[in-house]
Each structure stands twice: as structure tokens, then as C-alpha cells.
Design an enzyme around this catalytic site. Sequence first.
Site: not given
Ligand code: CP
Length: 313
Positions: A80, A51-52, A101, A129
Site C-alpha cells: 500500500k 534455505r535462509t 532479506r 549475504h
Molecule cells: N543460499 C540461499 O540464500 O538460499 P535461499 O535463497 O533458498 O535462501
Amino acid sequence: MENKSFVTIAKHSKDKILYLLEMAKEFEKKPNRRLLDGKIVATLFFEPSTRTRLSFETAANRLGAKVIGFTDPKVTSSSKGETLKDTIMMVSNYADIIVMRHYLEGAARYASETAPVPIVNAGDGANQHPSQTMLDLYSIYKTQGTLENLNIYLVGDLKYGRTVHSLLMAMRHFNPTFHFIAPDELRMPEEYKLYCEENHIRYFEHTDFTEETIADADILYMTRVQRERFTDLMEYEKVKDVYILHNRMLEYTRPNLRILHPLPRVNEIAYDVDDNPKAYYFQQAKNGLYAREAILCDVLGITLDDVKADTLK
Ligand code: CP
């Protein structure tokens, strides 16, 4: 130039949060715009995501930007031995904004102190998050008509769950009452309980997850027990199915209750809940597009007035 990175929700004022939510509302009216024409958005995902990443990339595409990046660090030069600092410096040569991320807590903050372009934290380990929080707030506002004075139940992995940590911090502006429902192994960490105390946020802790416990909930925020955060898989096996929400548990809940989940789910929401009108997790994920369009614009200096003017075009 001011660093406009979006690393933690904790630094944002109530006015700023409401401003971003208003911007998200404009994007829901009209998602396709050319506000980021000529910009490059880099998405660097050192951890898996559906999703993110896809909603940030969709947001960038709908705003007219182009997207570069990776979904698997093994195919990059970090395999590397290239450091995160060097990776960030390199990508800053190519992109106007970096959405990242990372599995390490604090990685986004470190990157923001290094990069000459804004960093958007798309999740750093068990820490924060914040873009998820913006879509969570937008979802709560849309379904409750307010963010103020709500009973919010956080259920499941409250120890490693970065979404609940960020949500808790953002809600400090809105006089919530939190209920933390977790097994002993996955309780809300002391630092976040201290944060509640310092910010006058009421909270109660429970280990039972029953119809009675959730009877006065406005928001039931379910979370997954995250196998990837456990060093001992025996510990994970012990707690992985500790709480499962079934449709029958919702019979006596409040009419305004909505069930949220950052997703992905594993077993914690039974499929029979999906057809209940109180289930909101798929719409919640859709709201991520509008919230992330707002974040991308904001960090690149595009204002709510710019967005409103574009709405009228
Ligand atoms: N909610 C969320 O962070 O989903 P993903 O890990 O799929 O990005």
C-alpha cells in the site's frame, strides 16, 4: 546500547569469526536449547528464499524463540506504499530481532540505522549475504580442517553473486588464493578486485572452466546465474548455461576438494556429481542451522561461555 546488527561480514575481525564458528560447533553438538526463551524473531523476506528463511526459523524454534514474519511483501502494507523505514519501526515494536532479506543493496544497513532492535542481513540484492558466509566458513573449516592458505575457486555469476562477495571479504583473514571463473558479462566487479588488492588477497581470473583449470582447487564454489538480477533476459539466456560441472571433471582433482554451492542450483552442477564424496552442498545447507543459531544468540548478547555452559547441562 551497542547496535549488535549483523549486516556485513567486512566489519568482523578474525577473532570474532572464529568465535562464531566455535559457537556453531557447540550448536552442532546440541541444536535444541532454551537460550532464546521468551524472545520473538521476525523474518521479513521481500525476496524468495528456501534455505535462509527456513534455517533461521528452525534456529529460532530450536532455541525456544517464537517466529513472526512474512514471505511475500505483497500481503503486507508495503504493497500500500508503506516505506521500509516505517515497516522496520513497526516490526521493532513486536520483535526482539529482525532477520531481513531485501532486493535493494544497502537495505539491511539502512534498516540497522533505523531499528531499535538488531537487524540480521539475510541477503540484500547483489551486495552481501553474511549469514551464508558463516555457514560457508563453517563448511570449509569442517571439510579442510583449516581456513588458512586454501585455493578457492569461485565459479559462475561473480557479478551479482552476493554470497561470493561476502565470502571473499571474510577470507581476507586467512591468506587464500582465489580463482575467479566467470564469463566476461559476469566477472567479479572492480570494487571487489580492489578490495583484494587492498587486503593483499591473491586472485586470478579465468574464463575457461575445465579439468585443468580446477586441478589444484581445495574448494570449488559453484554459483547460479541469477535470472532475477538481469534487466535484459536475452543477456541471461546467453550466459545461463555457460559452466556446468560434470562428475567426469572431478577425476583428477585433489582428494580434499569439496564442492560448495549456496543453492538453489539450476543447471550448473549436473546430477551425476551428487553422489561424488566431494559434493558437499547439501551438508553445507545443513550447517546453516548451526551457524544461524550462533548468529541469533550473538546479536542478542548470548556469549560462547553461556552456550558452552548450556552444553554441559
Ligand atoms: N543460499 C540461499 O540464500 O538460499 P535461499 O535463497 O533458498 O535462501
